[in-house]
Design a protein around this motif. Structure first.
Motif, PDB file in Angstrom:
ATOM      1  N   ARG A  22       0.815  -1.215   0.000  1.00 47.15           N
ATOM      2  CA  ARG A  22       0.000   0.000   0.000  1.00 47.15           C
ATOM      3  C   ARG A  22       0.850   1.266   0.000  1.00 47.15           C
ATOM      4  NH1 ARG A  22      -5.355  -1.168   1.239  1.00 47.15           N
ATOM      5  NH2 ARG A  22      -5.779  -3.088   2.401  1.00 47.15           N
ATOM      6  N   PHE A  38       5.501  -0.515  11.087  1.00 47.38           N
ATOM      7  CA  PHE A  38       4.034  -0.554  11.118  1.00 47.38           C
ATOM      8  C   PHE A  38       3.531  -1.715  11.969  1.00 47.38           C
ATOM      9  CE2 PHE A  38       4.169   2.399   7.554  1.00 47.38           C
ATOM     10  CZ  PHE A  38       3.012   3.142   7.720  1.00 47.38           C
ATOM     11  N   ALA A  42       1.311  -1.698  15.422  1.00 42.41           N
ATOM     12  CA  ALA A  42       0.043  -2.423  15.472  1.00 42.41           C
ATOM     13  C   ALA A  42       0.050  -3.468  16.587  1.00 42.41           C
ATOM     14  CB  ALA A  42      -0.240  -3.088  14.132  1.00 42.41           C
ATOM     15  N   THR A  64      -4.490  -7.286  11.483  1.00 41.28           N
ATOM     16  CA  THR A  64      -4.219  -6.147  12.362  1.00 41.28           C
ATOM     17  C   THR A  64      -2.774  -5.688  12.243  1.00 41.28           C
ATOM     18  OG1 THR A  64      -5.913  -6.922  13.907  1.00 41.28           O
ATOM     19  CG2 THR A  64      -4.303  -5.338  14.752  1.00 41.28           C
ATOM     20  N   GLU A  67      -2.299  -4.655   7.886  1.00 42.14           N
ATOM     21  CA  GLU A  67      -3.289  -4.059   6.984  1.00 42.14           C
ATOM     22  C   GLU A  67      -2.870  -2.697   6.443  1.00 42.14           C
ATOM     23  OE1 GLU A  67      -6.996  -3.653   9.003  1.00 42.14           O
ATOM     24  OE2 GLU A  67      -6.105  -2.671  10.750  1.00 42.14           O
ATOM     25  N   ASP A  68      -1.990  -1.991   7.134  1.00 46.03           N
ATOM     26  CA  ASP A  68      -1.523  -0.700   6.620  1.00 46.03           C
ATOM     27  C   ASP A  68      -0.456  -0.852   5.549  1.00 46.03           C
ATOM     28  OD1 ASP A  68      -3.208   0.793   8.260  1.00 46.03           O
ATOM     29  OD2 ASP A  68      -1.759   0.815   9.909  1.00 46.03           O
TER      30      ASP A  68
END
Length: 198
Positions: A22, A38, A42, A64, A67-68
């Motif tokens: 992403r 990240f 998280a 979790t 996902e970013d």
């Protein structure tokens, strides 16, 4: 060939070994660092959940954590993968094999009431067996450690993953491929602390 030995695959940017992400990062090292940062953030926000646990719960943890970074976070992989000489579970067997591992843990009552020595042996075997399934394209170890942290805490013991070295994890999991769990037992003996006071 990427680190899993599958060559070019649909999870990577064409002509590269960099996983599509992403953040649109096209450099392996930069992606590794971003993924680590990240997922650590998280992970710090994931609270303890008691059993029962299953593949869906492991998928939730993975989603979790990642996902970013990855659109496919929490999704069962669709590609057969291997690392070195270790070939992980065929994609068609991921769900039934994972169900076997989780059902076994459930039959043993999620190890509640186990003495520390018995817990170490049981956790090492379950960890090694679940690692062979490797349900996600990347990030399996981190999601699995959180799952087992919850298992160990629920069984009433402290746990500290910093007691294990990364290469020791790799070598121990390779040994577990042929059901030799002794190296994982040594790791869990270092990582599993004393019983949590009631």
């Amino acid at each position: 060939m990427d680190k899993y030995g599958v060559g070019q695959d649909a999870y990577c940017y064409p002509g590269t070994t960099v996983l599509s992400n992403r953040l649109n990062i096209r450099d392996d090292t930069e992606l590794f660092n971003a993924e680590r940062d990240f997922s650590e953030l998280a992970a710090s926000q994931i609270g303890f959940s008691p059993p029962p646990y299953d593949l869906s719960y492991l998928q939730h943890l993975h989603r979790t954590l990642f996902e970013d970074v990855y659109a496919w976070a929490g999704t069962i992989r669709t590609l057969d993968i291997s690392k070195g000489d270790t070939r992980f579970c065929n994609v068609n067997r991921i769900e039934p094999e994972a169900e076997k591992v989780f059902q076994a843990m459930a039959r043993f009552g999620w190890y509640e009431g186990y003495a520390r020595e018995a817990l170490i042996i049981a956790i090492a075997e379950s960890f090694g067996d679940l690692n062979m399934i490797h349900p996600f394209r990347e990030g399996n170890g981190r999601a699995q450690r959180i799952l087992f942290e919850h298992l160990i805490l629920n069984a009433g013991f402290e746990v500290n993953w910093w007691c294990a070295q990364p290469q020791a994890w790799i070598d121990a999991n390779i040994d577990a491929v042929v059901c030799n769990y002794s190296a994982l037992e040594r790791i869990f003996d270092r990582c599993i602390g004393p019983a949590i006071p009631e």
